[in-house]
Design a protein around this motif. Structure first.
Motif, PDB file in Angstrom:
ATOM      1  N   GLU A  84      21.382 -45.078 -31.221  1.00 23.68           N
ATOM      2  CA  GLU A  84      21.149 -46.587 -30.457  1.00 23.68           C
ATOM      3  C   GLU A  84      21.497 -47.405 -31.803  1.00 23.68           C
ATOM      4  O   GLU A  84      21.491 -47.319 -32.845  1.00 23.68           O
ATOM      5  CB  GLU A  84      19.504 -46.662 -30.194  1.00 23.68           C
ATOM      6  CG  GLU A  84      19.129 -45.857 -29.415  1.00 23.68           C
ATOM      7  CD  GLU A  84      17.711 -45.883 -29.154  1.00 23.68           C
ATOM      8  OE1 GLU A  84      17.026 -46.911 -29.472  1.00 23.68           O
ATOM      9  OE2 GLU A  84      16.915 -45.258 -28.502  1.00 23.68           O
ATOM     10  N   VAL A  85      22.466 -48.435 -31.119  1.00 25.50           N
ATOM     11  CA  VAL A  85      22.904 -49.399 -32.018  1.00 25.50           C
ATOM     12  C   VAL A  85      22.253 -50.816 -31.851  1.00 25.50           C
ATOM     13  O   VAL A  85      22.130 -51.386 -30.776  1.00 25.50           O
ATOM     14  CB  VAL A  85      24.406 -49.624 -31.755  1.00 25.50           C
ATOM     15  CG1 VAL A  85      25.302 -50.324 -32.848  1.00 25.50           C
ATOM     16  CG2 VAL A  85      25.241 -48.286 -32.080  1.00 25.50           C
ATOM     17  N   LEU A  86      21.869 -51.334 -33.068  1.00 25.09           N
ATOM     18  CA  LEU A  86      21.140 -52.592 -33.135  1.00 25.09           C
ATOM     19  C   LEU A  86      21.546 -53.490 -34.080  1.00 25.09           C
ATOM     20  O   LEU A  86      21.710 -53.187 -35.166  1.00 25.09           O
ATOM     21  CB  LEU A  86      19.539 -52.564 -33.334  1.00 25.09           C
ATOM     22  CG  LEU A  86      18.710 -53.696 -33.465  1.00 25.09           C
ATOM     23  CD1 LEU A  86      18.611 -54.296 -32.106  1.00 25.09           C
ATOM     24  CD2 LEU A  86      17.261 -53.268 -33.804  1.00 25.09           C
ATOM     25  N   GLN A  87      22.222 -54.564 -33.566  1.00 20.26           N
ATOM     26  CA  GLN A  87      22.865 -55.455 -34.235  1.00 20.26           C
ATOM     27  C   GLN A  87      21.759 -56.575 -34.736  1.00 20.26           C
ATOM     28  O   GLN A  87      21.344 -57.324 -33.717  1.00 20.26           O
ATOM     29  CB  GLN A  87      24.185 -55.906 -33.724  1.00 20.26           C
ATOM     30  CG  GLN A  87      24.789 -57.189 -34.715  1.00 20.26           C
ATOM     31  CD  GLN A  87      25.546 -56.282 -35.913  1.00 20.26           C
ATOM     32  OE1 GLN A  87      26.569 -55.456 -35.543  1.00 20.26           O
ATOM     33  NE2 GLN A  87      25.144 -56.751 -37.029  1.00 20.26           N
ATOM     34  N   LEU A  88      21.467 -56.813 -35.942  1.00 16.13           N
ATOM     35  CA  LEU A  88      20.533 -58.007 -36.296  1.00 16.13           C
ATOM     36  C   LEU A  88      21.229 -59.251 -36.880  1.00 16.13           C
ATOM     37  O   LEU A  88      22.232 -59.054 -37.639  1.00 16.13           O
ATOM     38  CB  LEU A  88      19.468 -57.220 -37.038  1.00 16.13           C
ATOM     39  CG  LEU A  88      18.615 -56.078 -36.916  1.00 16.13           C
ATOM     40  CD1 LEU A  88      17.574 -55.544 -37.620  1.00 16.13           C
ATOM     41  CD2 LEU A  88      17.849 -56.586 -35.143  1.00 16.13           C
ATOM     42  N   LYS A  89      20.604 -60.355 -36.606  1.00 17.07           N
ATOM     43  CA  LYS A  89      21.404 -61.543 -37.060  1.00 17.07           C
ATOM     44  C   LYS A  89      20.002 -62.165 -38.089  1.00 17.07           C
ATOM     45  O   LYS A  89      18.937 -61.573 -38.172  1.00 17.07           O
ATOM     46  CB  LYS A  89      21.516 -62.731 -36.088  1.00 17.07           C
ATOM     47  CG  LYS A  89      22.520 -62.273 -35.310  1.00 17.07           C
ATOM     48  CD  LYS A  89      23.068 -63.425 -34.394  1.00 17.07           C
ATOM     49  CE  LYS A  89      24.325 -63.204 -33.287  1.00 17.07           C
ATOM     50  NZ  LYS A  89      24.443 -64.130 -32.609  1.00 17.07           N
ATOM     51  N   ARG A  90      20.467 -63.009 -39.043  1.00 20.75           N
ATOM     52  CA  ARG A  90      19.540 -63.620 -39.846  1.00 20.75           C
ATOM     53  C   ARG A  90      18.244 -64.045 -39.089  1.00 20.75           C
ATOM     54  O   ARG A  90      18.253 -64.766 -37.996  1.00 20.75           O
ATOM     55  CB  ARG A  90      20.050 -64.579 -40.727  1.00 20.75           C
ATOM     56  CG  ARG A  90      19.101 -65.343 -41.936  1.00 20.75           C
ATOM     57  CD  ARG A  90      19.533 -66.280 -42.646  1.00 20.75           C
ATOM     58  NE  ARG A  90      19.078 -66.784 -43.678  1.00 20.75           N
ATOM     59  CZ  ARG A  90      18.993 -66.512 -44.949  1.00 20.75           C
ATOM     60  NH1 ARG A  90      19.969 -65.958 -45.304  1.00 20.75           N
ATOM     61  NH2 ARG A  90      18.218 -66.924 -45.890  1.00 20.75           N
ATOM     62  N   GLU A 112      24.553 -59.104 -40.804  1.00 21.44           N
ATOM     63  CA  GLU A 112      25.174 -59.645 -39.603  1.00 21.44           C
ATOM     64  C   GLU A 112      26.597 -58.755 -39.286  1.00 21.44           C
ATOM     65  O   GLU A 112      27.177 -58.816 -38.340  1.00 21.44           O
ATOM     66  CB  GLU A 112      25.468 -60.874 -39.878  1.00 21.44           C
ATOM     67  CG  GLU A 112      24.043 -61.860 -39.627  1.00 21.44           C
ATOM     68  CD  GLU A 112      24.300 -63.244 -39.292  1.00 21.44           C
ATOM     69  OE1 GLU A 112      25.445 -63.647 -39.285  1.00 21.44           O
ATOM     70  OE2 GLU A 112      23.328 -64.114 -39.436  1.00 21.44           O
ATOM     71  N   ARG A 113      26.933 -57.936 -40.288  1.00 18.42           N
ATOM     72  CA  ARG A 113      28.190 -57.223 -40.048  1.00 18.42           C
ATOM     73  C   ARG A 113      27.905 -55.620 -39.714  1.00 18.42           C
ATOM     74  O   ARG A 113      28.499 -55.221 -38.606  1.00 18.42           O
ATOM     75  CB  ARG A 113      29.057 -57.178 -41.461  1.00 18.42           C
ATOM     76  CG  ARG A 113      29.654 -58.462 -41.770  1.00 18.42           C
ATOM     77  CD  ARG A 113      30.374 -58.294 -43.060  1.00 18.42           C
ATOM     78  NE  ARG A 113      29.925 -57.823 -44.135  1.00 18.42           N
ATOM     79  CZ  ARG A 113      30.060 -56.487 -44.708  1.00 18.42           C
ATOM     80  NH1 ARG A 113      30.858 -55.704 -44.339  1.00 18.42           N
ATOM     81  NH2 ARG A 113      29.266 -56.074 -45.802  1.00 18.42           N
ATOM     82  N   LEU A 114      27.058 -55.062 -40.435  1.00 19.10           N
ATOM     83  CA  LEU A 114      26.740 -53.628 -40.036  1.00 19.10           C
ATOM     84  C   LEU A 114      25.370 -53.412 -39.263  1.00 19.10           C
ATOM     85  O   LEU A 114      24.437 -53.753 -39.655  1.00 19.10           O
ATOM     86  CB  LEU A 114      26.539 -52.823 -41.454  1.00 19.10           C
ATOM     87  CG  LEU A 114      27.920 -53.137 -42.401  1.00 19.10           C
ATOM     88  CD1 LEU A 114      27.338 -52.339 -43.725  1.00 19.10           C
ATOM     89  CD2 LEU A 114      28.938 -52.580 -41.893  1.00 19.10           C
ATOM     90  N   PRO A 115      25.325 -52.884 -38.268  1.00 19.28           N
ATOM     91  CA  PRO A 115      24.336 -52.640 -37.403  1.00 19.28           C
ATOM     92  C   PRO A 115      23.432 -51.464 -37.774  1.00 19.28           C
ATOM     93  O   PRO A 115      23.713 -50.684 -38.548  1.00 19.28           O
ATOM     94  CB  PRO A 115      24.813 -52.008 -35.721  1.00 19.28           C
ATOM     95  CG  PRO A 115      26.190 -51.270 -36.444  1.00 19.28           C
ATOM     96  CD  PRO A 115      26.782 -52.039 -37.631  1.00 19.28           C
TER      97      PRO A 115
END
Length: 204
Positions: free
Chosen positions: A41-47, A55-58
């Motif tokens: 599962e891929v989860l991209q998190l922001k600040r 913010e670049r690597l999930p």
């Protein structure tokens, strides 16, 4: 090369060479340790507030990556070590929000279950079970919300990296440390051609 009774060519490969070929492909002898070879599962998190996240690597969540049999923690340690992510501890997950500015981190969940908050307060809660693995890029907030009494985690980091604990917004020095964390040589679970390489390379 030899030929069968119909004159068709037959290829022969001894057992050792065959095993080596399968190892390159990530299948065959020894891979019974993996319960699943599916994509994570891929989860991209922001600040999120003071939590920098990445913010670049999930974040990558490998569900059922290891079969839950025998000494799961030792098997995780062996595989992580083999894939150039030397294990550094066995414990749990801290019950407070924090991140690491000096290393990427892989968490192998070897026993029990837990609820983990990713991304800081009000972030993304996930439940993890024995056999799961979470790959957290540097800066990713994480915190234990709840866990079973037998919850056991194996922590590992790319070769040469050592973890710190950050509990406040990153200053300029921390931002620079995170920027300089090296790109891992391989995926901690599946090796040189694993999902980390595909999911992180395009965003590195």
């Amino acid at each position: 090369m030899s030929r069968d009774e119909n004159g068709r060519a037959k290829l022969r490969m001894d057992r050792r060479k065959f095993g080596a070929a399968l190892a390159v492909l990530g299948v065959g002898m020894g891979t019974e340790m993996f319960a699943s070879t599916g994509e994570p599962e891929v989860l991209q998190l922001k600040r999120n507030g003071w939590m920098p996240n990445n913010e670049r690597l999930p974040v990558l969540l490998y569900r059922g990556a290891f079969a839950v049999k025998g000494d799961v923690a030792a098997e995780m340690e062996r595989v992580f070590e083999q894939n150039e992510w030397p294990p550094q501890w066995r414990n749990g997950v801290y019950p407070f929000h924090h991140y690491h500015s000096t290393a990427h981190e892989v968490l192998g969940f070897a026993a029990g279950w837990g609820r983990i908050m990713l991304g800081g307060e009000g972030g993304h809660e996930v439940r993890v079970n024995a056999g799961d693995v979470a790959l957290l890029p540097t800066g990713t907030g994480h915190c234990r919300v709840e866990a079973s009494e037998d919850f056991l985690v194996v922590g590992a980091y790319p070769e040469g990296e050592h973890w710190d604990i950050c509990r406040s917004a990153p200053d300029e020095a921390a931002v620079e440390r995170m920027r300089r964390v090296k790109f891992p040589a391989s995926d901690p679970v599946h090796g040189a051609n694993g999902p980390l390489v595909r999911h992180w390379m395009a965003k590195a």
